[in-house]
Design a protein around this motif. Structure first.
Motif, PDB file in Angstrom:
ATOM      1  N   GLU A 119      50.188-160.945 -28.220  1.00  0.00           N
ATOM      2  CA  GLU A 119      49.378-162.010 -28.017  1.00  0.00           C
ATOM      3  C   GLU A 119      49.080-162.233 -26.292  1.00  0.00           C
ATOM      4  O   GLU A 119      47.828-162.338 -26.076  1.00  0.00           O
ATOM      5  CB  GLU A 119      49.897-163.523 -28.289  1.00  0.00           C
ATOM      6  N   LEU A 120      49.985-162.078 -25.596  1.00  0.00           N
ATOM      7  CA  LEU A 120      49.775-161.971 -24.196  1.00  0.00           C
ATOM      8  C   LEU A 120      48.941-160.916 -23.611  1.00  0.00           C
ATOM      9  O   LEU A 120      48.044-160.988 -22.700  1.00  0.00           O
ATOM     10  CB  LEU A 120      51.236-162.175 -23.437  1.00  0.00           C
ATOM     11  N   LEU A 148      50.538-148.878 -17.160  1.00  0.00           N
ATOM     12  CA  LEU A 148      51.223-149.870 -16.193  1.00  0.00           C
ATOM     13  C   LEU A 148      52.924-150.169 -16.361  1.00  0.00           C
ATOM     14  O   LEU A 148      53.424-150.167 -15.212  1.00  0.00           O
ATOM     15  CB  LEU A 148      50.772-151.086 -17.052  1.00  0.00           C
ATOM     16  N   LEU A 149      53.613-149.351 -17.368  1.00  0.00           N
ATOM     17  CA  LEU A 149      55.040-149.473 -17.261  1.00  0.00           C
ATOM     18  C   LEU A 149      55.282-148.158 -16.580  1.00  0.00           C
ATOM     19  O   LEU A 149      56.551-148.174 -15.800  1.00  0.00           O
ATOM     20  CB  LEU A 149      55.561-149.463 -18.795  1.00  0.00           C
ATOM     21  N   ALA A 150      54.650-147.068 -16.658  1.00  0.00           N
ATOM     22  CA  ALA A 150      55.130-145.948 -15.735  1.00  0.00           C
ATOM     23  C   ALA A 150      54.856-146.167 -14.412  1.00  0.00           C
ATOM     24  O   ALA A 150      55.585-145.623 -13.599  1.00  0.00           O
ATOM     25  CB  ALA A 150      53.941-144.773 -16.266  1.00  0.00           C
ATOM     26  N   LEU A 203      57.493-155.893 -17.923  1.00  0.00           N
ATOM     27  CA  LEU A 203      56.597-156.501 -18.905  1.00  0.00           C
ATOM     28  C   LEU A 203      56.077-157.906 -18.015  1.00  0.00           C
ATOM     29  O   LEU A 203      55.119-158.260 -18.266  1.00  0.00           O
ATOM     30  CB  LEU A 203      57.067-156.768 -20.330  1.00  0.00           C
ATOM     31  N   LEU A 204      57.230-158.720 -17.597  1.00  0.00           N
ATOM     32  CA  LEU A 204      56.758-159.911 -17.088  1.00  0.00           C
ATOM     33  C   LEU A 204      55.827-159.748 -15.716  1.00  0.00           C
ATOM     34  O   LEU A 204      55.088-160.441 -15.623  1.00  0.00           O
ATOM     35  CB  LEU A 204      57.944-160.722 -16.783  1.00  0.00           C
ATOM     36  N   GLU A 223      57.182-167.658 -22.082  1.00  0.00           N
ATOM     37  CA  GLU A 223      56.095-167.226 -22.724  1.00  0.00           C
ATOM     38  C   GLU A 223      56.106-166.082 -23.594  1.00  0.00           C
ATOM     39  O   GLU A 223      55.489-165.809 -24.626  1.00  0.00           O
ATOM     40  CB  GLU A 223      54.927-167.117 -21.387  1.00  0.00           C
ATOM     41  N   LEU A 224      57.005-165.151 -23.077  1.00  0.00           N
ATOM     42  CA  LEU A 224      56.978-163.815 -23.766  1.00  0.00           C
ATOM     43  C   LEU A 224      58.084-164.058 -24.956  1.00  0.00           C
ATOM     44  O   LEU A 224      57.586-163.442 -26.157  1.00  0.00           O
ATOM     45  CB  LEU A 224      57.285-162.524 -22.747  1.00  0.00           C
ATOM     46  N   ILE A 225      59.090-164.589 -24.719  1.00  0.00           N
ATOM     47  CA  ILE A 225      60.110-164.776 -25.651  1.00  0.00           C
ATOM     48  C   ILE A 225      60.312-166.285 -25.771  1.00  0.00           C
ATOM     49  O   ILE A 225      60.972-167.001 -25.097  1.00  0.00           O
ATOM     50  CB  ILE A 225      61.508-163.983 -25.343  1.00  0.00           C
TER      51      ILE A 225
END
Length: 113
Positions: A13-14, A29-31, A61-62, A71-73
């Protein structure tokens, strides 16, 4: 009856709110943050609720999503007996809440002129 703790994973969703509709949008983006996951790992991270997650990945991720942990969890309380759903996950009897997915956040159709 004792209440058991569970959580809802809102990564998909985010991502949709921020215009990322594909799991491949997340991998570079993670890399950039030194989190090197395979394409299948990123897909599972987005589409499934993770049972184990490194703190570095969580913090990345945050940072990518610009959100807070709540918001994520989202912690939820599960009461009653547990039963298996068709997908193999457990669900509380009487508390049917389907995974919201991306909801109304859909990409706009491209117009080719």
């Amino acid at each position: 009856m004792t209440a058991k703790l569970d959580y809802q994973w809102h990564l998909r969703e985010l991502m949709a709110i921020r215009g990322m509709f594909s799991t491949t949008d997340l991998r570079p983006l993670l890399a950039e943050r030194d989190i090197n996951l395979s394409a299948s790992q990123v897909f599972r991270l987005v589409t499934e609720k993770p049972e184990r997650l490194s703190m570095k990945t969580l913090m990345a991720l945050l940072d990518i999503l610009g959100c807070r942990m709540e918001e994520l969890i989202e912690p939820i309380r599960v009461t009653g007996r547990q039963r298996k759903t068709a997908s193999g996950e457990t669900a509380a009897a009487g508390s049917e809440t389907p995974d919201p997915g991306v909801g109304t956040f859909r990409p706009k159709r491209a117009r080719i002129l």
